[in-house]
Scaffold this active site. Sequence first.
Site, PDB file in Angstrom:
ATOM      1  N   THR A 125      -9.635  17.985  28.673  1.00  0.00           N
ATOM      2  CA  THR A 125     -10.146  17.284  29.746  1.00  0.00           C
ATOM      3  C   THR A 125     -10.490  18.364  30.809  1.00  0.00           C
ATOM      4  O   THR A 125     -12.148  18.536  30.851  1.00  0.00           O
ATOM      5  CB  THR A 125      -9.466  16.190  30.406  1.00  0.00           C
ATOM      6  N   ASN A 138     -10.659  10.843  18.186  1.00  0.00           N
ATOM      7  CA  ASN A 138      -9.361  10.693  18.597  1.00  0.00           C
ATOM      8  C   ASN A 138      -9.196   9.530  17.720  1.00  0.00           C
ATOM      9  O   ASN A 138      -7.958   8.787  17.386  1.00  0.00           O
ATOM     10  CB  ASN A 138      -8.899  10.671  19.287  1.00  0.00           C
ATOM     11  N   GLN A 175      -8.863  17.255  17.702  1.00  0.00           N
ATOM     12  CA  GLN A 175      -8.774  16.596  17.267  1.00  0.00           C
ATOM     13  C   GLN A 175      -8.143  17.530  15.901  1.00  0.00           C
ATOM     14  O   GLN A 175      -7.194  17.361  15.321  1.00  0.00           O
ATOM     15  CB  GLN A 175      -8.302  15.037  17.126  1.00  0.00           C
ATOM     16  N   ALA A 204      -2.980  21.649  24.056  1.00  0.00           N
ATOM     17  CA  ALA A 204      -1.748  21.793  23.610  1.00  0.00           C
ATOM     18  C   ALA A 204      -0.810  21.225  22.836  1.00  0.00           C
ATOM     19  O   ALA A 204      -0.031  20.722  21.957  1.00  0.00           O
ATOM     20  CB  ALA A 204      -0.728  23.235  23.699  1.00  0.00           C
ATOM     21  N   HIS A 205      -0.784  20.249  23.437  1.00  0.00           N
ATOM     22  CA  HIS A 205      -0.195  18.406  22.975  1.00  0.00           C
ATOM     23  C   HIS A 205       0.327  17.947  21.911  1.00  0.00           C
ATOM     24  O   HIS A 205       0.752  17.578  21.602  1.00  0.00           O
ATOM     25  CB  HIS A 205       0.140  17.953  24.657  1.00  0.00           C
ATOM     26  N   CYS A 242      -7.657  -0.481  28.095  1.00  0.00           N
ATOM     27  CA  CYS A 242      -6.722  -1.218  29.357  1.00  0.00           C
ATOM     28  C   CYS A 242      -7.298  -1.173  30.440  1.00  0.00           C
ATOM     29  O   CYS A 242      -6.554  -0.412  31.344  1.00  0.00           O
ATOM     30  CB  CYS A 242      -4.997  -1.544  29.103  1.00  0.00           C
TER      31      CYS A 242
HETATM   32  N1  PMP Z   1     -10.251  15.299  23.962  1.00  0.00           N
HETATM   33  C1  PMP Z   1      -9.658  13.979  22.858  1.00  0.00           C
HETATM   34  C2  PMP Z   1     -10.642  14.140  21.566  1.00  0.00           C
HETATM   35  C3  PMP Z   1      -8.479  14.005  22.821  1.00  0.00           C
HETATM   36  O1  PMP Z   1      -8.368  13.378  21.584  1.00  0.00           O
HETATM   37  C4  PMP Z   1      -8.160  13.980  24.041  1.00  0.00           C
HETATM   38  C5  PMP Z   1      -6.665  13.158  24.420  1.00  0.00           C
HETATM   39  N2  PMP Z   1      -6.176  11.981  24.169  1.00  0.00           N
HETATM   40  C6  PMP Z   1      -8.600  14.630  25.401  1.00  0.00           C
HETATM   41  C7  PMP Z   1      -9.820  15.354  24.928  1.00  0.00           C
HETATM   42  C8  PMP Z   1      -8.167  14.968  26.427  1.00  0.00           C
HETATM   43  O2  PMP Z   1      -7.437  16.228  26.017  1.00  0.00           O
HETATM   44  P1  PMP Z   1      -5.812  16.571  27.283  1.00  0.00           P
HETATM   45  O3  PMP Z   1      -4.593  15.660  27.353  1.00  0.00           O
HETATM   46  O4  PMP Z   1      -5.746  17.610  27.319  1.00  0.00           O
HETATM   47  O5  PMP Z   1      -7.075  16.241  28.793  1.00  0.00           O
END
Ligand code: PMP
Length: 401
Positions: A70, A160, A188, A209-210, A333
């Site tokens: 983000t 995503n 992704q 990273a997560h 939601c």
């Molecule tokens: N971009 C995409 C395509 C995502 O899937 C996500 C995570 N849901 C994010 C951005 C946001 O990533 P982060 O949780 O590291 O801010």
Amino acid sequence: MIYLDHNATTQPAPEVLDEMHDALERAWANPSSTHAPGQAARRLLADARVRVAQFLGCQGAELVFTSGATEANHMAVTGALALGRQAGESDGLPGRPPRHRLVLSAVEHPALLALAARLADQGVPVDLLPVDACGRLDLARARALITPDVALVSVMGANNETGVLMPIAELAALAHAAGALLHMDATQLPGKSRWRFADSGADLASVSAHKLHGPKGVGALIVRKGLALPALLAGRQERNRRGGTENMPGIAGFAAACDRTARSLADDLAHMTALRQRLEDGLRAALPGVVVYGDQAHRLPNTSCLRFGALDSEQVLGKLERAGVVASSGAACTASGTQPSHVLLAMGESAQHAKASVRFSLGRETTSADVQRAIDAARRAIGPLLAPAATTAFPARFMAA
Ligand code: PMP
């Protein structure tokens, strides 16, 4: 519990936890400090940078560690708009249009779309690129919209919700021909493809990273060498590109996640592809009215976005969870209730269908037994909801041909 929500997040790998613990214990000093403990932390940071860069196919100097995708997305967009303004000011050519427009796809991550909406309120011209019914980007529309007044084209590498892959190389060529930059939200891709920044054609890419069994709260913006992108958070760290004391355990965990992912990537891709096929075939055979979304040929190997007839996703997910399977919906939601998925709406689905989408996203540790149990759970838990309509016996003469 069977966890089929790997696009939302993944469980940190054991080697990630080990390296994070080690970093907290042994590299707790500030890497900007010149004393010995600080220098030890600095070495750990340099080592992690090399490992992450190697996995992502970029140079260490191109990596700016951030708090996640983000933040990286915010830095890419605000930085590129600032560069566009600077270019306009410095060439000062009469009649040259200001380079101030932002072009992004209609199916970007909600946080990026929210940033674009805020910028539009502040007067930045923003255009959204449409997708077709299969979630594929409309390149003809992109060609028409990417003109010399565009500062940045920002499109995700893979969606995503549906897993559909976007034509980044083609978009980069269009952007560069117009003098614009190309940013890709690549969040992704690592661990689910062989993506490498250097081969992508992009100028900027966001990662987190997560999504690859690393920790939350750490990611990176990759900034192509030679591009002087202004910082989002001013400060001296990360070569003046991102202020704030570095998240040492997070960055160490990110590096461990990259090493671990690289080790089994080829096998993982084949494994997830086979299991995803089994899941979709099994659900279709077990239940009537299963509709799978997205370009079947150009999808991430782990992602299956589908609906069970027109059953609301909330109802489906509740039933599945009680049967021991967790997945997710594309729907958001909010305080006012469930909102349909913006991705499926952009693909031309009705609001009812866009509230019915369920996303199964597999991981490298998902087993064929997990997939079979998910199919069985869906048959038992969702089958009875679908059965009345599906089994109502109409006299043959009333049946559509
Ligand atoms: N971009 C995409 C395509 C995502 O899937 C996500 C995570 N849901 C994010 C951005 C946001 O990533 P982060 O949780 O590291 O801010």
